[in-house]
Scaffold this motif. Structure first.
Motif, PDB file in Angstrom:
ATOM      1  N   SER A 203       0.073 -70.405  14.303  1.00  0.00           N
ATOM      2  CA  SER A 203       1.156 -70.581  15.263  1.00  0.00           C
ATOM      3  C   SER A 203       1.454 -69.279  16.010  1.00  0.00           C
ATOM      4  O   SER A 203       1.562 -69.267  17.248  1.00  0.00           O
ATOM      5  N   ALA A 204       1.568 -68.179  15.269  1.00  0.00           N
ATOM      6  CA  ALA A 204       1.861 -66.889  15.907  1.00  0.00           C
ATOM      7  C   ALA A 204       0.704 -66.430  16.789  1.00  0.00           C
ATOM      8  O   ALA A 204       0.917 -65.938  17.906  1.00  0.00           O
ATOM      9  N   ALA A 205      -0.517 -66.592  16.307  1.00  0.00           N
ATOM     10  CA  ALA A 205      -1.685 -66.158  17.085  1.00  0.00           C
ATOM     11  C   ALA A 205      -1.834 -66.992  18.357  1.00  0.00           C
ATOM     12  O   ALA A 205      -2.186 -66.467  19.415  1.00  0.00           O
ATOM     13  N   ARG A 206      -1.569 -68.277  18.272  1.00  0.00           N
ATOM     14  CA  ARG A 206      -1.646 -69.125  19.472  1.00  0.00           C
ATOM     15  C   ARG A 206      -0.614 -68.691  20.512  1.00  0.00           C
ATOM     16  O   ARG A 206      -0.897 -68.659  21.712  1.00  0.00           O
ATOM     17  N   ARG A 207       0.578 -68.386  20.057  1.00  0.00           N
ATOM     18  CA  ARG A 207       1.611 -67.932  20.997  1.00  0.00           C
ATOM     19  C   ARG A 207       1.196 -66.624  21.655  1.00  0.00           C
ATOM     20  O   ARG A 207       1.446 -66.395  22.833  1.00  0.00           O
ATOM     21  N   TYR A 208       0.562 -65.763  20.872  1.00  0.00           N
ATOM     22  CA  TYR A 208       0.115 -64.494  21.437  1.00  0.00           C
ATOM     23  C   TYR A 208      -0.921 -64.725  22.549  1.00  0.00           C
ATOM     24  O   TYR A 208      -0.818 -64.138  23.630  1.00  0.00           O
ATOM     25  N   VAL A 209      -1.900 -65.573  22.271  1.00  0.00           N
ATOM     26  CA  VAL A 209      -2.947 -65.855  23.265  1.00  0.00           C
ATOM     27  C   VAL A 209      -2.337 -66.495  24.511  1.00  0.00           C
ATOM     28  O   VAL A 209      -2.741 -66.204  25.642  1.00  0.00           O
ATOM     29  N   THR A 210      -1.346 -67.355  24.309  1.00  0.00           N
ATOM     30  CA  THR A 210      -0.696 -68.029  25.439  1.00  0.00           C
ATOM     31  C   THR A 210       0.136 -67.062  26.273  1.00  0.00           C
ATOM     32  O   THR A 210       0.091 -67.079  27.501  1.00  0.00           O
ATOM     33  N   LEU A 211       0.899 -66.200  25.590  1.00  0.00           N
ATOM     34  CA  LEU A 211       1.802 -65.286  26.296  1.00  0.00           C
ATOM     35  C   LEU A 211       1.106 -64.046  26.847  1.00  0.00           C
ATOM     36  O   LEU A 211       1.530 -63.488  27.855  1.00  0.00           O
ATOM     37  N   HIS A 212       0.020 -63.626  26.173  1.00  0.00           N
ATOM     38  CA  HIS A 212      -0.643 -62.373  26.560  1.00  0.00           C
ATOM     39  C   HIS A 212      -2.161 -62.559  26.668  1.00  0.00           C
ATOM     40  O   HIS A 212      -2.923 -61.876  25.979  1.00  0.00           O
ATOM     41  N   PRO A 213      -2.604 -63.486  27.509  1.00  0.00           N
ATOM     42  CA  PRO A 213      -4.044 -63.768  27.580  1.00  0.00           C
ATOM     43  C   PRO A 213      -4.884 -62.595  28.058  1.00  0.00           C
ATOM     44  O   PRO A 213      -6.068 -62.506  27.746  1.00  0.00           O
ATOM     45  N   GLY A 214      -4.266 -61.680  28.822  1.00  0.00           N
ATOM     46  CA  GLY A 214      -5.020 -60.539  29.338  1.00  0.00           C
ATOM     47  C   GLY A 214      -4.957 -59.305  28.467  1.00  0.00           C
ATOM     48  O   GLY A 214      -5.533 -58.266  28.806  1.00  0.00           O
ATOM     49  N   SER A 215      -4.292 -59.426  27.329  1.00  0.00           N
ATOM     50  CA  SER A 215      -4.160 -58.274  26.438  1.00  0.00           C
ATOM     51  C   SER A 215      -5.500 -57.937  25.785  1.00  0.00           C
ATOM     52  O   SER A 215      -6.293 -58.824  25.475  1.00  0.00           O
ATOM     53  N   PRO A 216      -5.761 -56.658  25.535  1.00  0.00           N
ATOM     54  CA  PRO A 216      -6.984 -56.277  24.819  1.00  0.00           C
ATOM     55  C   PRO A 216      -7.047 -56.878  23.412  1.00  0.00           C
ATOM     56  O   PRO A 216      -8.135 -56.993  22.837  1.00  0.00           O
ATOM     57  N   ASP A 217      -5.887 -57.252  22.864  1.00  0.00           N
ATOM     58  CA  ASP A 217      -5.841 -57.813  21.516  1.00  0.00           C
ATOM     59  C   ASP A 217      -5.915 -59.330  21.491  1.00  0.00           C
ATOM     60  O   ASP A 217      -5.844 -59.940  20.421  1.00  0.00           O
ATOM     61  N   ALA A 218      -6.058 -59.957  22.653  1.00  0.00           N
ATOM     62  CA  ALA A 218      -6.135 -61.425  22.698  1.00  0.00           C
ATOM     63  C   ALA A 218      -7.370 -61.930  21.952  1.00  0.00           C
ATOM     64  O   ALA A 218      -7.326 -62.988  21.316  1.00  0.00           O
ATOM     65  N   ALA A 219      -8.460 -61.177  22.017  1.00  0.00           N
ATOM     66  CA  ALA A 219      -9.683 -61.577  21.300  1.00  0.00           C
ATOM     67  C   ALA A 219      -9.432 -61.622  19.805  1.00  0.00           C
ATOM     68  O   ALA A 219      -9.889 -62.543  19.112  1.00  0.00           O
ATOM     69  N   TYR A 220      -8.692 -60.637  19.310  1.00  0.00           N
ATOM     70  CA  TYR A 220      -8.403 -60.619  17.872  1.00  0.00           C
ATOM     71  C   TYR A 220      -7.485 -61.774  17.483  1.00  0.00           C
ATOM     72  O   TYR A 220      -7.663 -62.398  16.429  1.00  0.00           O
TER      73      TYR A 220
END
Length: 301
Positions: A116-133
């Motif tokens: 749940s937390a990781a999905r929110r991260y990818v959704t909110l910050h798709p361009g972040s360098p950490d989105a891959a992680y």
């Protein structure tokens, strides 16, 4: 219009006087009580406790890191990181803490919370360098819950889908290769599931059902370790049905691609016991399936 059961004038007057008396009493008490007592009196009417002020985000974050690194108390660490996001939702600390929440929950084996937390991260910050992680964490959380081959493989399929997103969206990331390895192992699990069902069908002499399962392995999971046995089981099933040409092809393809396989020795003996030799029919679906993966066949020959 006069309502039924309306209060009488006398009752209204009494109520009015009673209200005025309470009002005067409240006023007198308010003027007579010192400030501290007035505050206590007010709390009788307001039961809510005072809300604690927000803690600095860096303090909460560092406490989470301490719990994570030094104490290895992953659940409490996740709570600290969640507090950063709750108290400071639009800060850069909140972005960092959201990813740490996903990681801490993963380490705590709270996989649903991690996803749940990781999905929110990818959704909110798709361009972040950490989105891959974050995407890799999603796949890994599903991967950790892959069941044995006798059970439903829904988690396995979710793991593959999430990990393929890592390879597709972030092919140059440091997580891409690890994702591919996990995908192969997950696919091996799916092939194992088909083999388990196929063997059961074969043991109960339901040959058509067995062939369908082994066919899935041969056509969809050729890069897994189960493909050799699948070709042997196809040889067995076709020989039992008297479809000798397909049995010969299955044995021949097995021998051509995996000549040192113990499964080929069994397939060879089985075909020979019927008075035949392994012989590939290029028009067979088995032959066509393996023609598509010649690089794999060469690698394993």
């Amino acid at each position: 219009m006069q309502w039924r059961n309306a209060p009488s004038k006398a009752s209204e007057a009494k109520s009015s006087r009673h209200g005025m008396t309470l009002a005067r009493l409240a006023l007198v008490l308010a003027l007579a009580l010192p400030m501290g007592a007035c505050s206590s009196f007010s709390n009788l009417f307001n039961k809510e406790e005072a809300v604690a002020p927000d803690e600095p985000p860096e303090r909460l974050y560092n406490e989470g890191v301490f719990l994570l690194d030094r104490k290895q108390d992953y659940k409490e660490a996740a709570k600290k990181f969640s507090e950063v996001e709750r108290q400071h939702p639009y800060s850069d600390w909140a972005r960092k803490s959201l990813l740490m929440t996903a990681y801490a929950n993963y380490e705590a084996k709270e996989y649903d919370e991690s996803v749940s937390a990781a999905r929110r991260y990818v959704t909110l910050h798709p361009g972040s360098p950490d989105a891959a992680y974050a995407q890799f964490l999603i796949g890994s959380a599903y991967y950790e819950r892959i069941p044995d081959v006798t059970r439903d493989q829904g988690q396995t399929e979710k793991a593959i889908a999430a990990l393929e997103e890592v390879s597709r969206k972030y092919p140059d990331s440091e997580y891409a290769q690890n994702a591919k390895r996990k995908i192969e192992m997950a696919r091996d699990q799916l092939a194992g599931r088909e083999m388990s069902i196929g063997r059961d069908e074969l043991n109960h002499k339901r040959y058509a059902g067995a062939i369908n399962r082994f066919k899935i392995v041969v056509t969809q999971y050729q890069t897994t370790r189960h493909v050799e046995e699948a070709l042997l089981r196809l040889t067995e099933s076709y020989m039992a049905l008297g479809v000798v040409g397909e049995a010969q092809t299955a044995a021949a393809v097995l021998g051509h691609n995996f000549p040192d396989s113990r499964w080929y020795q069994d397939a060879y003996r089985l075909v020979k016991s019927g008075g035949f030799e392994p012989e590939e029919n290029k028009g067979s679906w088995i032959s066509k399936a393996f023609a598509k993966i010649s690089p794999f066949a060469k690698k394993n020959s």
